[in-house]
Structures are given as C-alpha cells and as structure tokens.
Design a protein around this motif. Sequence first.
Motif, mmCIF file in Angstrom:
data_model
loop_
_atom_site.group_PDB
_atom_site.id
_atom_site.type_symbol
_atom_site.label_atom_id
_atom_site.label_comp_id
_atom_site.label_asym_id
_atom_site.label_seq_id
_atom_site.Cartn_x
_atom_site.Cartn_y
_atom_site.Cartn_z
ATOM 1 N N PRO A 207 14.316 -12.231 24.458
ATOM 2 C CA PRO A 207 13.849 -13.624 24.009
ATOM 3 C C PRO A 207 14.132 -14.795 25.231
ATOM 4 C CG PRO A 207 16.009 -13.334 22.914
ATOM 5 C CD PRO A 207 15.665 -11.928 23.653
ATOM 6 N N LEU A 208 13.024 -15.720 25.519
ATOM 7 C CA LEU A 208 13.342 -16.543 26.487
ATOM 8 C C LEU A 208 13.115 -17.851 25.601
ATOM 9 C CD1 LEU A 208 11.011 -15.309 29.250
ATOM 10 C CD2 LEU A 208 13.183 -14.897 28.996
ATOM 11 N N CYS A 209 14.244 -18.648 26.095
ATOM 12 C CA CYS A 209 14.441 -19.940 25.203
ATOM 13 C C CYS A 209 13.950 -21.218 25.936
ATOM 14 C CB CYS A 209 15.874 -20.250 24.907
ATOM 15 S SG CYS A 209 16.761 -18.973 23.966
ATOM 16 N N ALA A 210 13.339 -21.989 24.820
ATOM 17 C CA ALA A 210 12.713 -23.319 25.568
ATOM 18 C C ALA A 210 14.117 -24.032 26.265
ATOM 19 C CB ALA A 210 12.537 -24.014 24.348
ATOM 20 N N PRO A 211 13.555 -25.105 26.907
ATOM 21 C CA PRO A 211 12.382 -25.406 27.533
ATOM 22 C C PRO A 211 11.709 -24.381 28.350
ATOM 23 C CG PRO A 211 13.815 -26.767 28.604
ATOM 24 C CD PRO A 211 14.751 -26.008 27.773
ATOM 25 N N LEU A 221 11.203 -13.719 38.927
ATOM 26 C CA LEU A 221 12.474 -12.785 38.304
ATOM 27 C C LEU A 221 13.772 -13.569 38.028
ATOM 28 C CD1 LEU A 221 12.855 -10.493 36.405
ATOM 29 C CD2 LEU A 221 13.586 -9.038 38.341
ATOM 30 N N PRO A 222 14.237 -14.101 39.215
ATOM 31 C CA PRO A 222 15.563 -14.932 39.034
ATOM 32 C C PRO A 222 15.241 -16.003 38.188
ATOM 33 C CG PRO A 222 15.387 -14.048 41.205
ATOM 34 C CD PRO A 222 13.903 -13.756 40.586
ATOM 35 N N ALA A 228 16.580 -16.518 29.776
ATOM 36 C CA ALA A 228 16.901 -15.382 28.887
ATOM 37 C C ALA A 228 18.096 -16.037 27.744
ATOM 38 C CB ALA A 228 17.321 -14.108 29.434
ATOM 39 N N CYS A 229 17.982 -15.638 26.397
ATOM 40 C CA CYS A 229 19.245 -15.979 25.646
ATOM 41 C C CYS A 229 19.330 -14.852 24.603
ATOM 42 C CB CYS A 229 18.749 -17.335 25.114
ATOM 43 S SG CYS A 229 17.222 -17.510 24.105
ATOM 44 N N GLY A 230 20.045 -14.931 23.606
ATOM 45 C CA GLY A 230 20.554 -13.992 22.819
ATOM 46 C C GLY A 230 21.451 -13.047 23.059
ATOM 47 N N ASP A 234 23.980 -10.186 29.040
ATOM 48 C CA ASP A 234 24.752 -9.711 30.185
ATOM 49 C C ASP A 234 24.291 -8.542 30.476
ATOM 50 O OD1 ASP A 234 25.641 -12.389 30.384
ATOM 51 O OD2 ASP A 234 27.540 -11.632 29.045
ATOM 52 N N THR A 235 24.497 -7.570 29.574
ATOM 53 C CA THR A 235 23.889 -6.154 29.727
ATOM 54 C C THR A 235 22.546 -6.021 30.456
ATOM 55 O OG1 THR A 235 25.046 -5.609 27.697
ATOM 56 C CG2 THR A 235 23.506 -3.863 28.524
ATOM 57 N N THR A 236 21.587 -6.702 29.865
ATOM 58 C CA THR A 236 20.116 -6.756 30.483
ATOM 59 C C THR A 236 20.266 -7.302 32.118
ATOM 60 O OG1 THR A 236 19.148 -7.111 28.248
ATOM 61 C CG2 THR A 236 17.799 -7.371 30.291
ATOM 62 N N GLU A 237 20.919 -8.054 32.295
ATOM 63 C CA GLU A 237 21.082 -8.609 33.715
ATOM 64 C C GLU A 237 21.788 -7.850 34.620
ATOM 65 O OE1 GLU A 237 22.748 -12.425 33.931
ATOM 66 O OE2 GLU A 237 21.493 -13.654 32.718
#
Length: 353
Positions: A207-211, A221-222, A228-230, A234-237
């Motif tokens: 999930p990508l958080c607002a704004p 990508l960076p 990214a949130c939720g 850290d694992t995904t990064e």
Amino acid sequence: MYKMSKLTSREKLQNVIPTGLSRYSIHSSADKREYDHSLLPTEVNHSTEEVFLLLSFADYPSLQPVLFALVLFCYLLTLTGNSALVLLVVRDPRLHTPMYYFLCHLALVDAGFTTSVVPPLLVTLRGRELRLRRGGCMAQLCASLALGSAECVLLAVMALDRAAAVCRPLRYAALASPPLCRALAGASWLGGLANSAAQTALLGARPLCAPWRLDHFICELPALLQLACGGGRDTTERQMFAARVVILLLPSSVILASYAAVARAVWGMRTRGGRGKALGTCGSHLTAVCLFYGSAIYTYLQPTHSYNQGRGKFVSLFYTVVTPALNPLIYTLRNKEVKGAARRLLGRGQTRQ
C-alpha cells in the motif's frame, strides 16, 4: 423571537454546506437528497482513488524553459543518432561484427529508455500538472526499469566482448560466435525484464500512503518507496534493495574484471600502434559505462530514507535523457569504421540520384 430562531437555523445550514455552495438554497428534502447524491460521493471517490501528482521541476519555474529546450534537443538527438547507428550497422556488411551487433542493441535500448521518460517530462516542463493513476505509474516504472536494467547487463556484455577482442585476438572469432552473441543479447533483454517484473510486483503489492505526491518527473522506484506504508515494509525494502544490488553490482563487477584484463594485455603490448588501437576500442565504451553507472548507482544504491527527491530528479535527468543522447556521439565521433560506413551509404545514395 421566532425571527431570531429562523436566522439561527439558516446560519447553521450555511455552516453545514461546503464553501462556495452557501449561495444556493435547499428548499426541500428532494433537493437535499439531490445534493447528497451528486456531490458527496464524488468527493469521497476522489479522496480514496490513488492518483499520483508528479511535481517535476515546478519548484524551478525560471529553469523550466531552459530544461524544456535541453530535453527536447537531447531527445531528438537520441532518436536521430541511434536510428542512424542502427541503419548503418544493418546496411553495411563491414559492420556485421560482434561489437557493432551489441552496439545496435544498446542504441535500441537507449531510444526506448528515453521514450519511456521524455514525453510526460516535456508536458510538465510546459507548466502543466501531470497526474497518473496507480496503474499508469506502475506501467511507467516497469518500462523504465526494464530498459534501464537491460542496459546495465548489455554494458557488461560489451565489456566482455572488448576483453575477448584485446586479450584473445586470435581466438576472438571462435569465442564471439553469432549464436553466442545472440544468446548474450537476449539474456540482456530478459534480465532487464525479469528485474523489472520482480521489483514492480513487490512494490505493487504494497500500500502507498497519501499524499500521493512525488517531487520527481517520473515514477521512480526510490521516490515511490518513500510512500510505502503498512506492515512488512522493511522486509519489502530489503528484498528490493537486494535485487538492485544484483542488477547493478554484478554487471559492474564483470566490467571491472574485463577492463583489468584489458589493462594487463595493453601493458604487455610492445608496439604503440597496438596499444592505441586497443585503447581506442575500449575508451568509448568505458566513457559510456562511467556516465551511466555513476548516476544509476547514486540513485538506486542508497537507503530509501536518505534519498532526496529534489537532488535525485536532476541525477535521473542525466542518466535518462543526457546519457542516451551522448552515447551515439561517444561511439561514433572517433570511430573510423562508422564514419566510413556513413560515407559509403551517402555515396551510394548520391550515385543512385
């Protein structure tokens, strides 16, 4: 008393109605239902729909006309130079060698890479806002990552080819056979697609958080990772950082090893002519490698929290727009074979006229 209570009710109603609608009166319950159904759902949908605003270079309004001219010039130079290079390689039999075969693939990658970035960039440099839905943003990310990753692998393949030509000149024809060249070129394209698909899938599942606002001109990508949130972020990064390390450091290690072998071979040559020829064939490629890998490593091999989008967009502008425009010049300005092929092609056209 009744008049005071009536005014108070009207004031309360004006406080409920959003700004800009207070001049309209709601006379009946039917009108109120019409207001509720026509305005409120639209606002809710707009607020929950993921639409990314790319700020581009809006914080540099005086620089935008200059950047527009520069980007447009580089884009036209990229398309013209790389198309001419591909045409020469295809039409002239003397250029049907492994080095020019890989150079032809590099020209195609550069043209596609720049095309995936420049058109929306030119729109924003004209002062217009660029808003992309999540699907469009992911599509642009996937295309630019695939072509950029393919260039990483292809530059390593070209370094291996130059090392084989300098270090094993007598066995070069057998080492660089046409089937092997086709396999290496195909592996470059497939490697870029695999890396892009993996990283886009990992980011697309987050999930990508607002704004949803990017201080950038592309969905890079960076910059997206900073939204990214939720849980499990850290694992995904870490997984995506490992993929970037592989696609950048592994080819660069191959390039360093190849040029170390070239340096040893050149040091052992006794004639100046042999040294000059070896350095001439490798110098242009080494220049292109430094330009591309320097900016790409700066962008992708730093932690997400320390990535500065304001500086990063200028670095990205260099390796997505400027470097592809310079590559045809780097490979052809001092190349006698390419110049000879151009003269023969032009002379053939004049003879037909």
